[in-house]
Design a protein around this motif. Structure first.
Motif, PDB file in Angstrom:
ATOM      1  N   ALA A   1       0.812  -1.220   0.000  1.00  0.00           N
ATOM      2  CA  ALA A   1       0.000   0.000   0.000  1.00  0.00           C
ATOM      3  C   ALA A   1       0.843   1.265   0.000  1.00  0.00           C
ATOM      4  O   ALA A   1       0.340   2.352  -0.332  1.00  0.00           O
ATOM      5  CB  ALA A   1      -0.934  -0.003   1.217  1.00  0.00           C
ATOM      6  N   LEU A   2       2.100   1.152   0.371  1.00  0.00           N
ATOM      7  CA  LEU A   2       2.939   2.339   0.533  1.00  0.00           C
ATOM      8  C   LEU A   2       3.178   3.100  -0.768  1.00  0.00           C
ATOM      9  O   LEU A   2       3.080   4.341  -0.779  1.00  0.00           O
ATOM     10  CB  LEU A   2       4.266   1.941   1.178  1.00  0.00           C
ATOM     11  CG  LEU A   2       5.234   3.076   1.493  1.00  0.00           C
ATOM     12  CD1 LEU A   2       4.589   4.134   2.363  1.00  0.00           C
ATOM     13  CD2 LEU A   2       6.495   2.522   2.163  1.00  0.00           C
TER      14      LEU A   2
ATOM     15  N   LEU B   1       7.172  10.976   3.398  1.00  0.00           N
ATOM     16  CA  LEU B   1       8.462  10.292   3.391  1.00  0.00           C
ATOM     17  C   LEU B   1       8.307   8.916   4.023  1.00  0.00           C
ATOM     18  O   LEU B   1       7.507   8.730   4.946  1.00  0.00           O
ATOM     19  CB  LEU B   1       9.512  11.068   4.196  1.00  0.00           C
ATOM     20  CG  LEU B   1      10.084  12.364   3.644  1.00  0.00           C
ATOM     21  CD1 LEU B   1      11.090  12.931   4.636  1.00  0.00           C
ATOM     22  CD2 LEU B   1      10.733  12.148   2.296  1.00  0.00           C
ATOM     23  N   ALA B   2       9.087   7.977   3.534  1.00  0.00           N
ATOM     24  CA  ALA B   2       9.238   6.682   4.191  1.00  0.00           C
ATOM     25  C   ALA B   2      10.648   6.645   4.766  1.00  0.00           C
ATOM     26  O   ALA B   2      11.624   6.873   4.043  1.00  0.00           O
ATOM     27  CB  ALA B   2       9.017   5.539   3.205  1.00  0.00           C
ATOM     28  N   LEU B   3      10.759   6.389   6.053  1.00  0.00           N
ATOM     29  CA  LEU B   3      12.048   6.411   6.737  1.00  0.00           C
ATOM     30  C   LEU B   3      12.375   5.032   7.286  1.00  0.00           C
ATOM     31  O   LEU B   3      11.555   4.426   7.985  1.00  0.00           O
ATOM     32  CB  LEU B   3      12.021   7.413   7.897  1.00  0.00           C
ATOM     33  CG  LEU B   3      11.828   8.887   7.523  1.00  0.00           C
ATOM     34  CD1 LEU B   3      11.709   9.733   8.783  1.00  0.00           C
ATOM     35  CD2 LEU B   3      12.961   9.376   6.653  1.00  0.00           C
ATOM     36  N   GLY B   4      13.551   4.549   6.958  1.00  0.00           N
ATOM     37  CA  GLY B   4      13.986   3.253   7.453  1.00  0.00           C
ATOM     38  C   GLY B   4      14.513   2.385   6.338  1.00  0.00           C
ATOM     39  O   GLY B   4      15.187   2.864   5.416  1.00  0.00           O
ATOM     40  N   TYR B   5      14.195   1.114   6.416  1.00  0.00           N
ATOM     41  CA  TYR B   5      14.669   0.129   5.439  1.00  0.00           C
ATOM     42  C   TYR B   5      13.478  -0.300   4.583  1.00  0.00           C
ATOM     43  O   TYR B   5      12.580  -1.008   5.052  1.00  0.00           O
ATOM     44  CB  TYR B   5      15.283  -1.064   6.169  1.00  0.00           C
ATOM     45  CG  TYR B   5      15.749  -2.180   5.257  1.00  0.00           C
ATOM     46  CD1 TYR B   5      16.792  -1.977   4.353  1.00  0.00           C
ATOM     47  CD2 TYR B   5      15.154  -3.436   5.314  1.00  0.00           C
ATOM     48  CE1 TYR B   5      17.223  -3.003   3.526  1.00  0.00           C
ATOM     49  CE2 TYR B   5      15.589  -4.476   4.494  1.00  0.00           C
ATOM     50  CZ  TYR B   5      16.620  -4.243   3.595  1.00  0.00           C
ATOM     51  OH  TYR B   5      17.049  -5.260   2.772  1.00  0.00           O
TER      52      TYR B   5
ATOM     53  N   ASP C   1      11.661  -2.370  -1.100  1.00  0.00           N
ATOM     54  CA  ASP C   1      10.641  -2.461  -2.145  1.00  0.00           C
ATOM     55  C   ASP C   1      10.458  -1.147  -2.887  1.00  0.00           C
ATOM     56  O   ASP C   1       9.831  -1.123  -3.947  1.00  0.00           O
ATOM     57  CB  ASP C   1       9.303  -2.895  -1.532  1.00  0.00           C
ATOM     58  CG  ASP C   1       9.417  -4.203  -0.769  1.00  0.00           C
ATOM     59  OD1 ASP C   1      10.075  -5.115  -1.295  1.00  0.00           O
ATOM     60  OD2 ASP C   1       8.866  -4.312   0.334  1.00  0.00           O
ATOM     61  N   LEU C   2      10.953  -0.042  -2.338  1.00  0.00           N
ATOM     62  CA  LEU C   2      10.784   1.260  -2.969  1.00  0.00           C
ATOM     63  C   LEU C   2      11.970   1.585  -3.865  1.00  0.00           C
ATOM     64  O   LEU C   2      12.542   2.664  -3.798  1.00  0.00           O
ATOM     65  CB  LEU C   2      10.607   2.354  -1.904  1.00  0.00           C
ATOM     66  CG  LEU C   2       9.324   2.285  -1.083  1.00  0.00           C
ATOM     67  CD1 LEU C   2       9.305   3.387  -0.036  1.00  0.00           C
ATOM     68  CD2 LEU C   2       8.098   2.389  -1.986  1.00  0.00           C
ATOM     69  N   GLY C   3      12.338   0.663  -4.714  1.00  0.00           N
ATOM     70  CA  GLY C   3      13.480   0.886  -5.591  1.00  0.00           C
ATOM     71  C   GLY C   3      13.097   1.218  -7.010  1.00  0.00           C
ATOM     72  O   GLY C   3      13.962   1.347  -7.876  1.00  0.00           O
TER      73      GLY C   3
ATOM     74  N   LEU D   1      20.613  -0.621   4.947  1.00  0.00           N
ATOM     75  CA  LEU D   1      20.641   0.822   4.736  1.00  0.00           C
ATOM     76  C   LEU D   1      19.413   1.472   5.357  1.00  0.00           C
ATOM     77  O   LEU D   1      18.285   1.055   5.100  1.00  0.00           O
ATOM     78  CB  LEU D   1      20.687   1.153   3.242  1.00  0.00           C
ATOM     79  CG  LEU D   1      21.954   0.758   2.479  1.00  0.00           C
ATOM     80  CD1 LEU D   1      21.811   1.155   1.008  1.00  0.00           C
ATOM     81  CD2 LEU D   1      23.183   1.412   3.088  1.00  0.00           C
ATOM     82  N   VAL D   2      19.638   2.482   6.146  1.00  0.00           N
ATOM     83  CA  VAL D   2      18.553   3.328   6.631  1.00  0.00           C
ATOM     84  C   VAL D   2      18.484   4.526   5.698  1.00  0.00           C
ATOM     85  O   VAL D   2      19.456   5.286   5.577  1.00  0.00           O
ATOM     86  CB  VAL D   2      18.803   3.776   8.079  1.00  0.00           C
ATOM     87  CG1 VAL D   2      17.706   4.726   8.544  1.00  0.00           C
ATOM     88  CG2 VAL D   2      18.893   2.565   8.999  1.00  0.00           C
ATOM     89  N   GLN D   3      17.359   4.686   5.028  1.00  0.00           N
ATOM     90  CA  GLN D   3      17.230   5.709   3.988  1.00  0.00           C
ATOM     91  C   GLN D   3      15.923   6.478   4.153  1.00  0.00           C
ATOM     92  O   GLN D   3      15.007   6.037   4.845  1.00  0.00           O
ATOM     93  CB  GLN D   3      17.251   5.069   2.600  1.00  0.00           C
ATOM     94  CG  GLN D   3      18.513   4.267   2.308  1.00  0.00           C
ATOM     95  CD  GLN D   3      18.564   3.807   0.869  1.00  0.00           C
ATOM     96  OE1 GLN D   3      19.360   4.292   0.079  1.00  0.00           O
ATOM     97  NE2 GLN D   3      17.723   2.844   0.525  1.00  0.00           N
ATOM     98  N   GLN D   4      15.876   7.630   3.502  1.00  0.00           N
ATOM     99  CA  GLN D   4      14.602   8.309   3.351  1.00  0.00           C
ATOM    100  C   GLN D   4      14.191   8.199   1.884  1.00  0.00           C
ATOM    101  O   GLN D   4      15.015   8.331   0.977  1.00  0.00           O
ATOM    102  CB  GLN D   4      14.671   9.767   3.810  1.00  0.00           C
ATOM    103  CG  GLN D   4      15.662  10.666   3.102  1.00  0.00           C
ATOM    104  CD  GLN D   4      15.530  12.115   3.562  1.00  0.00           C
ATOM    105  OE1 GLN D   4      14.470  12.551   4.004  1.00  0.00           O
ATOM    106  NE2 GLN D   4      16.607  12.881   3.465  1.00  0.00           N
ATOM    107  N   HIS D   5      12.910   7.937   1.655  1.00  0.00           N
ATOM    108  CA  HIS D   5      12.363   7.709   0.323  1.00  0.00           C
ATOM    109  C   HIS D   5      11.244   8.704   0.069  1.00  0.00           C
ATOM    110  O   HIS D   5      10.456   9.002   0.967  1.00  0.00           O
ATOM    111  CB  HIS D   5      11.803   6.294   0.199  1.00  0.00           C
ATOM    112  CG  HIS D   5      12.777   5.205   0.531  1.00  0.00           C
ATOM    113  ND1 HIS D   5      13.406   4.452  -0.431  1.00  0.00           N
ATOM    114  CD2 HIS D   5      13.214   4.736   1.727  1.00  0.00           C
ATOM    115  CE1 HIS D   5      14.193   3.560   0.159  1.00  0.00           C
ATOM    116  NE2 HIS D   5      14.092   3.719   1.462  1.00  0.00           N
ATOM    117  N   TRP D   6      11.157   9.189  -1.170  1.00  0.00           N
ATOM    118  CA  TRP D   6      10.057  10.074  -1.546  1.00  0.00           C
ATOM    119  C   TRP D   6       9.704   9.838  -3.012  1.00  0.00           C
ATOM    120  O   TRP D   6      10.516   9.344  -3.792  1.00  0.00           O
ATOM    121  CB  TRP D   6      10.412  11.539  -1.297  1.00  0.00           C
ATOM    122  CG  TRP D   6      11.577  12.056  -2.093  1.00  0.00           C
ATOM    123  CD1 TRP D   6      11.543  12.742  -3.273  1.00  0.00           C
ATOM    124  CD2 TRP D   6      12.981  11.936  -1.761  1.00  0.00           C
ATOM    125  NE1 TRP D   6      12.810  13.067  -3.693  1.00  0.00           N
ATOM    126  CE2 TRP D   6      13.717  12.585  -2.791  1.00  0.00           C
ATOM    127  CE3 TRP D   6      13.671  11.345  -0.690  1.00  0.00           C
ATOM    128  CZ2 TRP D   6      15.104  12.650  -2.783  1.00  0.00           C
ATOM    129  CZ3 TRP D   6      15.056  11.411  -0.694  1.00  0.00           C
ATOM    130  CH2 TRP D   6      15.761  12.054  -1.723  1.00  0.00           C
TER     131      TRP D   6
END
Length: 325
Positions: free
Chosen positions: A139-140, A151-155, A158-160, A275-280
């Motif tokens: 759902a993200l 933002l999605a924060l963490g690991y 799937d958001l690649g 990896l801890v990342q932020q995604h947008w």
């Protein structure tokens, strides 16, 4: 939907407004940085387009006709809307902004991110609200595309997809948590003892949990799971009162250990790192609101501010840190 006649040059609206304000061809041409002859040609095009003189020379200057007066008012509104709604660069002022930042993260990430982020927002964006929580991986992506999640924060491996940007913040790993006075405390934890002990595990949408489970499967390690819970926050109370072990991300374990009732032990193997990342979503890549928030996150959480480096070195030695770098 109404459309503008394709033969009409919208630049002529500027000619109309300039002459209506100055009543002088010379001054209007100067205001638009045009030659007087060029301005006169544009005025002639307007007159031909509408079949109206539009402006008549009088002792007081170029006086607009009734039709021209109506056109000038509308043209000014159109130009103002174009300037404000299209040409004006959007800005985000955190000091006065009343907005809500919506963050997707597991509860294990909230424990790490939220205290420091909220302190920063209290100082720099005092009227901003924050909502956060886990979201199913399937759902993200749609939530981030719609703007329901900023933002999605963490690991989030799937958001690649190409629809998303990501920025690495730091690299992280795992540790074993047990109660103070545990029979295994102070001893070298072996794989056999680790597997034989009772374990409390977290079953949540956090993808880092799945990463660790897959790591154990590859090594052929099967834990004796006594408790499965969807929450990390209950682990300290559970571990404190039992002989159960809990394997959790190092930063979260370090937070829990500060409570004084649990302690961290190195795992009996080199644990995986993630990896801890932020995604947008790329739709918001240039959005000032998103840019400001991402800048805050990047400044607050990075290799230079990684407060868990020393703890990791104590548990696993600096060789592991070099291997991951």
């Amino acid at each position: 939907m109404k459309t503008i006649e394709t033969g009409f040059d919208l630049n002529l609206l500027r000619v109309l407004v300039a002459l209506g304000g100055s009543r002088s061809v010379t001054r209007a041409a100067d205001a638009l940085d045009m030659s007087q002859s060029g301005f006169s040609t544009a005025l002639a095009r307007l007159r031909q387009q509408f079949g109206d003189a539009l402006f008549v020379r009088t002792p007081l200057g170029m006086e607009p006709t009734p039709r021209a007066r109506r056109m000038i008012q509308t043209a000014q509104q159109v130009l103002d809307q174009v300037q404000d709604g299209i040409l004006e660069q959007p800005v985000f002022d955190p000091a006065t902004a009343r907005t809500e930042f919506r963050l997707a993260m597991a509860d294990v990430a909230e424990i790490v991110f939220m205290p420091r982020l909220l302190r920063h927002l209290e100082q720099h964006a005092p009227q901003v609200r924050v909502s956060c929580g886990p979201m199913p991986p399937d759902a993200l992506p749609a939530a981030m595309e719609s703007g329901a999640v900023d933002l999605a924060l963490g690991y989030f491996p799937d958001l690649g997809a190409q629809a998303f940007f990501q920025q690495r913040l730091y690299t992280h790993t795992y540790a074993c948590m047990m109660r103070r006075g545990h029979p295994l405390a102070g001893k070298r934890l072996t794989e056999a003892a680790y597997a034989a002990a009772g374990h409390a595990v977290v079953s949540s949408p956090a993808r880092s949990n799945l990463l660790f489970e897959q790591f154990l499967q590859r090594r052929g390690i099967e834990r004796r799971i006594v408790l499965s819970t969807p929450h990390h926050v209950s682990l300290p109370a559970i571990v404190e009162e039992t002989d159960l072990l809990a394997t959790i991300p190092l930063a979260t374990g370090a937070r829990f250990a500060r409570l004084g009732t649990v302690e961290l032990m190195p795992l009996p193997f080199k644990p995986p790192s993630f990896l801890v990342q932020q995604h947008w979503h790329r739709l918001y890549h240039h959005d000032p609101r998103s840019l400001w928030l991402r800048g805050c996150i990047a400044a607050l959480f990075n290799d230079a501010t990684d407060e868990w480096v020393g703890i990791e070195a104590e548990l696993y030695g600096r060789e592991m840190r070099r291997r991951r770098a």
